[in-house]
Design an enzyme around this catalytic site. Structure first.
Site, PDB file in Angstrom:
ATOM      1  N   GLU A 476       0.788  -6.476  -7.540  1.00 49.60           N
ATOM      2  CA  GLU A 476       1.209  -7.409  -8.801  1.00 49.60           C
ATOM      3  C   GLU A 476      -0.244  -7.647  -9.726  1.00 49.60           C
ATOM      4  O   GLU A 476       0.020  -8.214 -10.649  1.00 49.60           O
ATOM      5  CB  GLU A 476       1.751  -8.606  -8.636  1.00 49.60           C
ATOM      6  N   VAL A 477      -1.261  -7.105  -9.389  1.00 53.95           N
ATOM      7  CA  VAL A 477      -2.494  -7.187 -10.027  1.00 53.95           C
ATOM      8  C   VAL A 477      -2.262  -6.541 -11.454  1.00 53.95           C
ATOM      9  O   VAL A 477      -2.677  -7.201 -12.624  1.00 53.95           O
ATOM     10  CB  VAL A 477      -3.832  -6.490  -9.438  1.00 53.95           C
TER      11      VAL A 477
END
Length: 883
Positions: A476-477
Site C-alpha cells: 500500500e505505499v
C-alpha cells in the site's frame, strides 16, 4: 555420463556429475574438513541498561534465544501477560529501554585450529552492538538480515564472553528524525496515535507491525530473535545451493544447479551433484572444467530431466518435489556439502490486453489458476512463540477451506523456513511481499544498500520454494501516495522539489533495487512493485489493470451489496470484522468487561470505532442482540455473510477477475479483527463459510434487479455434467416450487444457467416467509448448496427459537452429531464449552425435516460432549422476537 542404478537403493536413481575444480596444484592439509557448527542459543542472560526505572529489571535474569525481551520478562515473572486486559498500554516502557544480553561459550584447540571461525546471527532485533571478549565486532541495524562475522582473531582458547546491547528503535532514531528537514508520514502513526515515538518507523528496518496496527498491539520488541551459532571451516564452504528453473514442461525440465562457494585460496577439488530421479532418464549439458579461486565462486551447470513430475497448486495436481545434494571432495575427503528441496513448475504472471483492460492471472504449468485465499499477518506479536505446529494448523485450515494462495503481507517479517515448506507440501501458493507495510521510504544510500542486502539474503533463502509465485515490493505505499489523506497533506506541506525527491526515492527502491534483486536472484519468479499497483502504468488501485484493495465496505460503511459493483482484475484485500468466540474473549477479559465500549474491549479493538461499526452494520441486517455473547455470535455470522457476498461475486466474474484474497486469515493476539481464524486457531463462522464459497465447484444464485441469476462456477480442469435443483420453501418446509435443470459445465468456467423473476416467486410464496434452495448435484452427489432470502433478516418472519433435535453417536476418532428441526433454523452454531473439539461444519442452515450430520473430532468422552453441547440458532440471539 549414462545413468546407473544404485544396488544399495534400487528405488531411487542417482545421477552423479563430477566437475574438476581447477586452481593451483596445492594439496590440502589434513585438517581441511567439512564445515561444522556449534549452537550458541543456550546460557543467555539479560538485563536493562538504559531508560528503565524498575530496579528488578536491571539485574541479570535468564533469557531465551531465540526470543525477545517481552517474553524474557514474562518468563521471569517480571511483567504480567501482555495480552491480558489492557496490559499493553502499561508495558510500553519496554520498547523505550536499552537491553543487554550476554552468554559465555567454550572454544577448544580443535575449534581454533580451523582456518575460519565465524559468528553467525540469523536475526538481531534491530539496533544491536555485538561485543566478543570486550571487542566490538558488529553494529547491526536491520532485523531482517543475517550477519556473519569472522571472529577467529577475537576468540580465546577456553571461555569466551559474547555480549549484545540492544538499543530502543524509537530512542535510537528519534534524534536523527528530528534533525531532518521533513519527516515522512507513517501508517503506524495513523494507527497508534503517538506521533513523536513512532515517526521513526519509515527509517528503521524493523517489522512494521511492532509499531502497532489496526488489528495488533504496539510491542516494540528487542532481542536475539534468530538462532546464534559458531561456524568453523577451512578450505571452503558452500554459501548457497540453488536449482534455477529455466524451462519446465511435462516432457522435460531444463534446470541449472547453482552453487555459491567461498574458498580460502585456489584449490583443486571435485563437486558431485545427486538428486532423486523420478523420470526415465537425465543428461548433463557438458562437463566443463571450472576454476575455483580464492573468494566467492559461482558454479553453475545444466541438468535435464525427462518427463519430470511437476509441482502444482492444490486442486490442480500433485505437490511433487525433488531433493538435490551437492558435495565437494578434496581427494577422498568430504570438505563441504549442501542440500535443497524444490518442486519443478513453470510460472507466469499473465498480463495481456483484453476487453476489460489488462489481465492479471497466475499460470502454473500452463494452467490459469483462480487464486482463492486470504492475507496472512504475523502469527504472534512475539515471533519466537510461533511453532511449526502453529503454522501447520493455520495453513492446513486454509487448505481445508479450499484456499490455494496466501498473501504474506508486507507489514510483518519474512516467515521461517517451515512456513514455506508447509506451503510447498500443501500446494498453497504464496504472494510474498518485502517488509514495507505502508510507509514512504528514505532515499539515502546507506538505507538503500541495507535494503538491497536484506532482499538478497531473503531471496536466496527462499527461492527454492515452488510455492512462492510472486515477489511484491510493498503493501500500500504506492496507493497511499495517491489516495491517502495524510500523504496528500504531506505532499502539500513540502516543496515541489522535495515532493519529487520523495517519489523518486520510492521509484528507485521499488522499481530498481528490489526489482533488480528479484530479477537477478529469484530464478524467474515475477516481481510486482506494490499491492495494489498497476506496475507504474497508471494510477494504482483500479478495476482494469493490476491488483486492487477494496475497503469502502467497512471503512466507509458502504453496504455489503457494493461488493457486487466491483470488477477488479485481481483483489488482494477486502474484509469485514468480527469478534472471536467467547472462549477466546474470556482469555483476556472478565465478565464485567463484556461490553463493546468497556476499556478492555476497546483495548482489544485496534481499528478506531470498530466495535461501534460492527454494531452499526448489524442493526442494518439483524435485530439488536440480546446480550454480549449474542453480539459476539452475530458479529461472526455477519462477517461471514458479508464476505460471502464479495467472494462469490468475484468468483462469478472469472476470467475477468482471477483472484480473491480476503483480509485476513489469522491473528497475532486475541482481538476483534478481520481474521477468519482467531489467535488460538479457532475457526470463526467466516472460515466455515469460506470452505463453501471457495469450493472448487460452486452454485451461486445472485439476486439483483428483481431477478435471480443462477451461476455455476467451476475451477475444475475437466468439464462435468450436473443437475441444478431449485426449490422454493416456506419456513415450515412446505414446497412451493420445485424445478430441476440438467447442465453441462465447461472446465474453468463461470456462467448463468438460468434466471428466475422475483415477481413469479412472490406469486407462489410470501417473500417474508419463504426462501429459495439451490442444489448442484454431480453424479447424483450434492456438491454445492446455496440459499436466497428475499429481504433483510429483520424483515423476515423467521421461526423464533426453533427446536433443534440432536443425537450424539460414537465413531472412530470422535462422534457424529446429527441435527434436525421441523422448521428453518439459520446459522446453527454448535459449541462445546472449553472442550477441544474440531467440527466438520458449523454456522449452517438446517432445512425443515432434513437432518444434517456434523463430525466431531475430539478425545473427550461422550458424557463430556453431551454435557457441554450447546446449539444456538440465529433468532435466539435477538433481543425481541420477530413479529
Amino acid at each position: 555420463m549414462k545413468p546407473s542404478r544404485s544396488p544399495l537403493i534400487p528405488a531411487i536413481r542417482f545421477f552423479v556429475f563430477s566437475f574438476l575444480l581447477i586452481g593451483s596444484v596445492e594439496v590440502l592439509p589434513m585438517y581441511a574438513t567439512e564445515p561444522s557448527s556449534q549452537n550458541l542459543d543456550a546460557g543467555w542472560q539479560f538485563r536493562a541498561v538504559a531508560n528503565a526505572d524498575q530496579p528488578e529489571v536491571k539485574q541479570w535474569h535468564p533469557a531465551q534465544v531465540p526470543g525477545v525481551v517481552q517474553t524474557d520478562l514474562l518468563n521471569n515473572k517480571l511483567i504480567p501477560d501482555p495480552f491480558d486486559k489492557d496490559n499493553e498500554f502499561h508495558l510500553q516502557w519496554i520498547g523505550l529501554a536499552d537491553w543487554e544480553y550476554q552468554t559465555t561459550f567454550q572454544a577448544d584447540a580443535v575449534t581454533l585450529a580451523h582456518q575460519h571461525v565465524d559468528l553467525v546471527f540469523d536475526g538481531l532485533d534491530t539496533f544491536a552492538d555485538v561485543y566478543l571478549n570486550g571487542q566490538a565486532i558488529l553494529h547491526a541495524d536491520n532485523m531482517f538480515r543475517r550477519w556473519r562475522i569472522p571472529a577467529k582473531a577475537q576468540i580465546n582458547r577456553g571461555s569466551n564472553t559474547l555480549r549484545i546491547v540492544f538499543h530502543s528503535a524509537v530512542e535510537k532514531m528519534l534524534p536523527y528524525v528530528k534533525s531532518l528537514p521533513y519527516v515522512l508520514p507513517s501508517i503506524s502513526t495513523h494507527n497508534y496515535g503517538n506521533e513523536e515515538n513512532i515517526a521513526t518507523a519509515p527509517y528503521t528496518r524493523k517489522a512494521p507491525y511492532n509499531y502497532g496496527w489496526d488489528w495488533g498491539p504496539r510491542f516494540m520488541t528487542e532481542g536475539i530473535w534468530g538462532p546464534v551459532r559458531l561456524e568453523t571451516w577451512d578450505a571452503l564452504r558452500i554459501d548457497n545451493f540453488h536449482i534455477h528453473q529455466q524451462n519446465i514442461t511435462s516432457a522435460f525440465a531444463n534446470v541449472s544447479a547453482e552453487v555459491e562457494i567461498e574458498a580460502s585460496r585456489p584449490i583443486t577439488a571435485t563437486l558431485t551433484l545427486t538428486h532423486d530421479d523420478m523420470s526415465a532418464s537425465q543428461s548433463s549439458d557438458g562437463n566443463q572444467p571450472l576454476q575455483l579461486n580464492a573468494g566467492i565462486n559461482h558454479v553453475s551447470f545444466p541438468v535435464r530431466l525427462v518427463a519430470p513430475k511437476l509441482w502444482y497448486p492444490v486442486g490442480y495436481g500433485d505437490q511433487n518435489r525433488y531433493h538435490f545434494s551437492a558435495k565437494i571432495h578434496a581427494g577422498r575427503e568430504l570438505i563441504a556439502h549442501a542440500e535443497t528441496r524444490t518442486g519443478l513448475r513453470s510460472l507466469e504472471l499473465r498480463r495481456v490486453p483484453d476487453e476489460w483492460g489488462k489481465s492479471f492471472e497466475f499460470v502454473v504449468n500452463g494452467i490459469s489458476v483462480f487464486a482463492k485465499g486470504a492475507d496472512v499477518i504475523p502469527f504472534d506479536s512475539f515471533p519466537n512463540r510461533v511453532t511449526p505446529q502453529i503454522h501447520r494448523n493455520i495453513l492446513q485450515s486454509a487448505r481445508d477451506a479450499h484456499m490455494n494462495m496466501v498473501r504474506e503481507w508486507g507489514g510483518g517479517y519474512y516467515e521461517s523456513d517451515d512456513f514455506y515448506d508447509i506451503c510447498d507440501e500443501l500446494g498453497i501458493m504464496v504472494w510474498q511481499e518485502f517488509m514495507f507495510g505502508g510507509d514512504l521510504v528514505p532515499g539515502d544510500v546507506a538505507f538503500q544498500e541495507n535494503v538491497r542486502q536484506e532482499a538478497i539474503d531473503q531471496i536466496k533463502r527462499l527461492r527454492d520454494h515452488p510455492s512462492i509465485v510472486i515477489w511484491c515490493g510493498n503493501n500500500e505505499v504506492e496507493t497511499g501516495w495517491y489516495h491517502w489523506g495524510d500523504r496528500l497533506e504531506f505532499k502539500e506541506s513540502i516543496s515541489p522539489e522535495a515532493r519529487d525527491r520523495v517519489w523518486l526515492d520510492y521509484v528507485v527502491l521499488f522499481a530498481d533495487i528490489l526489482k533488480g534483486a528479484v530479477t537477478q536472484y529469484a530464478g524467474g519468479v515475477p516481481y510486482w512493485p506494490s499491492s495494489p499497483s498497476a506496475n507504474f502504468e497508471e494510477v494504482p488501485d483500479n478495476q482494469h489493470n493490476g491488483d486492487m484493495h477494496y475497503w469502502q465496505v467497512w471503512h466507509a460503511q458502504a453496504p455489503a451489496s457494493d461488493y457486487t459493483l466491483q470488477f477488479p482484475r485481481f483483489i488482494t484485500e477486502y474484509g469485514f470484522q468480527s469478534f472471536p468466540e467467547m472462549r477466546t474473549v474470556r482469555a483476556f477479559a472478565k465478565p464485567e468487561d463484556f461490553d463493546i465500549r468497556s476499556t478492555v474491549m476497546q483495548a482489544h479493538q485496534k481499528n478506531k470505532g470498530g466495535n461501534e461499526r460492527i454494531l452499526t452494520y448489524m442493526l442494518r441486517e439483524y435485530r439488536e442482540p440480546k446480550d454480549f455473547a449474542s453480539f459476539v455470535y452475530l458479529s461472526q455470522v455477519q462477517q461471514a455473510e458479508i464476505i460471502k457476498i464479495g467472494a462469490e461475486h468475484l468468483r462469478r466474474q472469472r476470467p475477468r477477475t482471477m483472484g480473491s484474497l480476503y483480509w485476513q486469515l489469522n491473528d497475532c493476539w486475541p482481538v476483534a479483527s478481520w481474521a477468519s481464524i482467531d489467535y488460538y486457531g479457532r475457526w470463526k463462522a467466516l472460515h466455515y463459510y469460506a470452505r463453501r464459497f471457495y469450493d472448487d465447484v460452486l452454485i451461486s444464485p445472485f439476486l439483483h434487479d428483481d431477478k435471480v441469476d443462477v451461476y455455476v462456477v467451476s475451477d475444475k480442469v475437466q468439464p462435468m455434467s450436473g443437475t441444478i435443483h431449485m426449490r422454493q420453501l416456506d419456513f415450515s418446509g412446505k414446497v412451493l416450487l420445485d424445478q430441476t435443470k440438467d447442465v453441462q459445465i465447461p472446465a474453468q468456467s463461470s456462467a448463468i444457467y438460468f434466471s428466475v423473476e422475483k415477481a413469479s416467486l412472490s406469486a407462489t410464496g410470501d417473500p417474508r416467509k419463504s426462501f429459495l434452495v439451490f442444489d448442484l448435484q454431480v453424479a447424483r452427489k450434492l456438491v454445492s448448496r446455496n440459499l436466497v432470502f428475499f429481504n433483510v433478516t429483520h424483515d423476515l418472519d423467521l421461526p423464533v427459537a426453533p427446536k433443534i433435535e440432536s443425537e450424539v453417536t460414537k465413531v472412530e476418532g470422535g462422534f457424529n452429531l446429527t441435527l434436525q428441526t421441523a422448521v428453518l433454523a439459520r446459522n446453527v452454531y454448535v459449541s462445546l464449552g472449553d472442550l477441544d473439539v474440531q467440527t466438520s461444519d458449523n454456522y449452517l442452515d438446517l432445512l425443515p425435516g432434513e437432518p444434517v450430520t456434523v463430525a466431531l473430532r475430539t478425545s473427550s468422552t461422550q458424557e463430556q460432549v453431551q454435557r457441554e453441547l450447546k446449539i444456538t440458532s440465529l433468532t435466539e440471539a435477538f433481543q425481541t422476537a420477530i413479529p
